[in-house]
Design a protein around this motif. Structure first.
Motif, PDB file in Angstrom:
ATOM      1  N   ARG A 138       0.843  -1.200   0.000  1.00  0.00           N
ATOM      2  CA  ARG A 138       0.000   0.000   0.000  1.00  0.00           C
ATOM      3  C   ARG A 138       0.881   1.255   0.000  1.00  0.00           C
ATOM      4  N   LEU A 163       2.920   2.091  -2.355  1.00  0.00           N
ATOM      5  CA  LEU A 163       4.073   1.902  -3.240  1.00  0.00           C
ATOM      6  C   LEU A 163       3.622   1.919  -4.692  1.00  0.00           C
ATOM      7  N   SER A 164       4.447   2.466  -5.563  1.00  0.00           N
ATOM      8  CA  SER A 164       4.162   2.401  -6.994  1.00  0.00           C
ATOM      9  C   SER A 164       4.259   0.946  -7.450  1.00  0.00           C
ATOM     10  N   ARG A 165       3.703   0.671  -8.595  1.00  0.00           N
ATOM     11  CA  ARG A 165       3.773  -0.690  -9.157  1.00  0.00           C
ATOM     12  C   ARG A 165       5.228  -1.104  -9.333  1.00  0.00           C
ATOM     13  N   VAL A 166       6.068  -0.179  -9.760  1.00  0.00           N
ATOM     14  CA  VAL A 166       7.493  -0.479  -9.948  1.00  0.00           C
ATOM     15  C   VAL A 166       8.120  -0.905  -8.618  1.00  0.00           C
ATOM     16  N   LYS A 167       7.821  -0.172  -7.544  1.00  0.00           N
ATOM     17  CA  LYS A 167       8.373  -0.503  -6.215  1.00  0.00           C
ATOM     18  C   LYS A 167       7.837  -1.843  -5.723  1.00  0.00           C
ATOM     19  N   GLN A 168       6.588  -2.143  -6.023  1.00  0.00           N
ATOM     20  CA  GLN A 168       6.017  -3.443  -5.647  1.00  0.00           C
ATOM     21  C   GLN A 168       6.772  -4.572  -6.341  1.00  0.00           C
ATOM     22  N   HIS A 169       7.008  -4.406  -7.632  1.00  0.00           N
ATOM     23  CA  HIS A 169       7.726  -5.427  -8.398  1.00  0.00           C
ATOM     24  C   HIS A 169       9.164  -5.556  -7.897  1.00  0.00           C
TER      25      HIS A 169
END
Length: 78
Positions: free
Chosen positions: A43, A45-51
Protein backbone atom coordinates in the motif's frame (compact mmCIF):
# COMPACT_ATOMS: atom_id res chain seq x y z
CA UNK A 1 18.08 -25.96 -13.96
CA UNK A 2 14.39 -25.35 -13.28
CA UNK A 3 12.98 -23.80 -10.12
CA UNK A 4 9.97 -25.28 -8.33
CA UNK A 5 6.85 -23.18 -7.74
CA UNK A 6 6.94 -23.89 -4.00
CA UNK A 7 10.51 -22.57 -3.84
CA UNK A 8 9.44 -19.34 -5.56
CA UNK A 9 6.56 -19.00 -3.12
CA UNK A 10 8.81 -19.65 -0.10
CA UNK A 11 11.32 -17.00 -1.22
CA UNK A 12 8.61 -14.40 -1.78
CA UNK A 13 6.95 -15.24 1.55
CA UNK A 14 10.29 -14.91 3.37
CA UNK A 15 10.83 -11.45 1.86
CA UNK A 16 7.21 -10.29 2.04
CA UNK A 17 5.66 -12.12 5.03
CA UNK A 18 2.18 -10.61 4.62
CA UNK A 19 1.89 -11.67 0.97
CA UNK A 20 -0.87 -13.77 -0.52
CA UNK A 21 0.83 -15.60 -3.39
CA UNK A 22 -0.46 -17.56 -6.37
CA UNK A 23 2.11 -19.23 -8.64
CA UNK A 24 1.22 -20.77 -12.02
CA UNK A 25 3.64 -22.79 -14.16
CA UNK A 26 2.76 -21.44 -17.60
CA UNK A 27 4.42 -24.13 -19.71
CA UNK A 28 4.87 -27.03 -17.29
CA UNK A 29 8.64 -26.75 -17.72
CA UNK A 30 9.57 -25.11 -14.40
CA UNK A 31 11.09 -22.14 -16.26
CA UNK A 32 8.11 -19.94 -17.12
CA UNK A 33 5.87 -18.85 -14.27
CA UNK A 34 3.17 -16.32 -13.53
CA UNK A 35 2.93 -14.96 -10.00
CA UNK A 36 0.23 -12.87 -8.39
CA UNK A 37 1.45 -11.29 -5.17
CA UNK A 38 -0.98 -9.33 -3.02
CA UNK A 39 0.27 -7.63 0.14
CA UNK A 40 -0.87 -4.90 2.48
CA UNK A 41 2.78 -3.83 2.69
CA UNK A 42 2.49 -2.72 -0.97
CA UNK A 43 0.00 0.00 0.00
CA UNK A 44 1.34 3.40 -1.03
CA UNK A 45 4.07 1.90 -3.24
CA UNK A 46 4.16 2.40 -6.99
CA UNK A 47 3.77 -0.69 -9.16
CA UNK A 48 7.49 -0.48 -9.95
CA UNK A 49 8.37 -0.50 -6.21
CA UNK A 50 6.02 -3.44 -5.65
CA UNK A 51 7.73 -5.43 -8.40
CA UNK A 52 11.15 -4.47 -7.06
CA UNK A 53 10.13 -5.82 -3.64
CA UNK A 54 9.24 -9.17 -5.22
CA UNK A 55 12.47 -9.30 -7.25
CA UNK A 56 14.47 -8.46 -4.11
CA UNK A 57 12.73 -11.31 -2.29
CA UNK A 58 13.83 -13.66 -5.09
CA UNK A 59 17.43 -12.78 -4.29
CA UNK A 60 18.83 -12.35 -7.79
CA UNK A 61 17.41 -15.58 -9.21
CA UNK A 62 15.54 -13.78 -12.00
CA UNK A 63 17.17 -14.38 -15.36
CA UNK A 64 19.31 -17.16 -13.91
CA UNK A 65 17.68 -20.08 -12.11
CA UNK A 66 14.27 -18.49 -12.71
CA UNK A 67 14.08 -17.83 -16.43
CA UNK A 68 10.78 -15.96 -16.75
CA UNK A 69 8.21 -14.58 -14.32
CA UNK A 70 5.03 -12.83 -15.42
CA UNK A 71 4.38 -10.73 -12.33
CA UNK A 72 1.18 -9.11 -11.09
CA UNK A 73 1.15 -7.25 -7.78
CA UNK A 74 -1.75 -5.76 -5.85
CA UNK A 75 -2.91 -4.32 -2.56
CA UNK A 76 -5.80 -6.15 -0.85
CA UNK A 77 -9.23 -4.52 -1.12
CA UNK A 78 -10.21 -2.82 2.11
Amino acid sequence: MAMAADEIEALIRAGIPDARIEITDLRGDGDHYAARVEAESFRGLSRVKQHQAVYNALGGRMGGVLHALQLTTAVPNS
